[in-house]
Design a protein around this motif. Structure first.
Motif, mmCIF file in Angstrom:
data_model
loop_
_atom_site.group_PDB
_atom_site.id
_atom_site.type_symbol
_atom_site.label_atom_id
_atom_site.label_comp_id
_atom_site.label_asym_id
_atom_site.label_seq_id
_atom_site.Cartn_x
_atom_site.Cartn_y
_atom_site.Cartn_z
ATOM 1 N N ARG A 33 0.960 -1.216 0.232
ATOM 2 C CA ARG A 33 -0.108 0.169 0.030
ATOM 3 C C ARG A 33 0.693 1.695 0.218
ATOM 4 O O ARG A 33 2.084 0.955 0.554
ATOM 5 C CB ARG A 33 -0.444 0.103 1.712
ATOM 6 N N THR A 34 0.119 2.060 -0.932
ATOM 7 C CA THR A 34 0.888 3.634 -0.916
ATOM 8 C C THR A 34 -0.463 4.754 -0.245
ATOM 9 O O THR A 34 -0.914 4.256 -0.697
ATOM 10 C CB THR A 34 1.623 3.634 -2.076
ATOM 11 N N SER A 35 0.501 5.643 0.538
ATOM 12 C CA SER A 35 -0.954 7.188 0.341
ATOM 13 C C SER A 35 0.444 7.990 0.364
ATOM 14 O O SER A 35 1.547 8.358 1.005
ATOM 15 C CB SER A 35 -1.177 7.242 1.765
ATOM 16 N N LEU A 36 -0.678 8.806 0.112
ATOM 17 C CA LEU A 36 -0.044 10.635 0.133
ATOM 18 C C LEU A 36 -0.660 11.593 0.757
ATOM 19 O O LEU A 36 -1.378 11.269 1.488
ATOM 20 C CB LEU A 36 0.154 11.606 -1.286
ATOM 21 N N TRP A 37 0.424 11.823 1.410
ATOM 22 C CA TRP A 37 -0.231 13.062 2.579
ATOM 23 C C TRP A 37 0.685 14.567 2.249
ATOM 24 O O TRP A 37 1.595 14.624 2.109
ATOM 25 C CB TRP A 37 1.063 12.749 4.625
ATOM 26 N N ARG A 38 -0.217 15.596 2.411
ATOM 27 C CA ARG A 38 0.508 16.658 2.120
ATOM 28 C C ARG A 38 -0.023 17.556 3.198
ATOM 29 O O ARG A 38 -1.536 17.642 4.063
ATOM 30 C CB ARG A 38 -1.420 16.898 1.222
ATOM 31 N N LYS A 39 1.219 18.365 4.104
ATOM 32 C CA LYS A 39 0.403 18.989 5.035
ATOM 33 C C LYS A 39 -0.346 19.789 4.966
ATOM 34 O O LYS A 39 0.168 20.375 4.492
ATOM 35 C CB LYS A 39 2.372 19.795 4.895
#
Length: 106
Positions: free
Chosen positions: A96-102
């Motif tokens: 799995r992979t996810s992107l996080w935006r501050k």
């Protein structure tokens, strides 16, 4: 807590049953433009997740081998292996992979 630790913690929280059954918290954690590609290739948007996650019936949902990588200023990628077991089924593992935006959240 540094950014890497925080993101690992937030990703694990999203996988927890307490969070997945809490519409307020899911809404806080998922960006309005959130989308996910499921294992079947189907796309799921934030609205669909808010509707379906509280009724999810996974027996086990855990993450291991979590890696956090910065992609750009304020954009992070979290990669891990998810172990998932549904009632009546065998345990399966997937990358799995996810992107996080501050944002204001962290």
């Amino acid at each position: 807590m540094n950014t890497e630790q925080l993101l690992k913690s937030l990703e694990l929280e999203l996988l927890s049953f307490d969070c997945r059954h809490n519409l307020v918290r899911i809404n806080e954690l998922l960006a309005d433009d959130f989308f996910e590609c499921g294992k079947t290739g189907n796309m799921f948007w934030k609205k669909e997740c808010l509707e379906s996650l509280p009724d999810e019936k996974a027996k086990k949902l855990e993450a291991r081998d979590i890696i956090v990588h910065i992609l750009a200023e304020n954009i992070w990628q979290v990669r891990y292996i998810a172990d998932i077991q549904w009632d009546g089924e065998e345990l399966t593992s997937s990358f799995r992979t996810s992107l996080w935006r501050k944002t204001k959240l962290w």
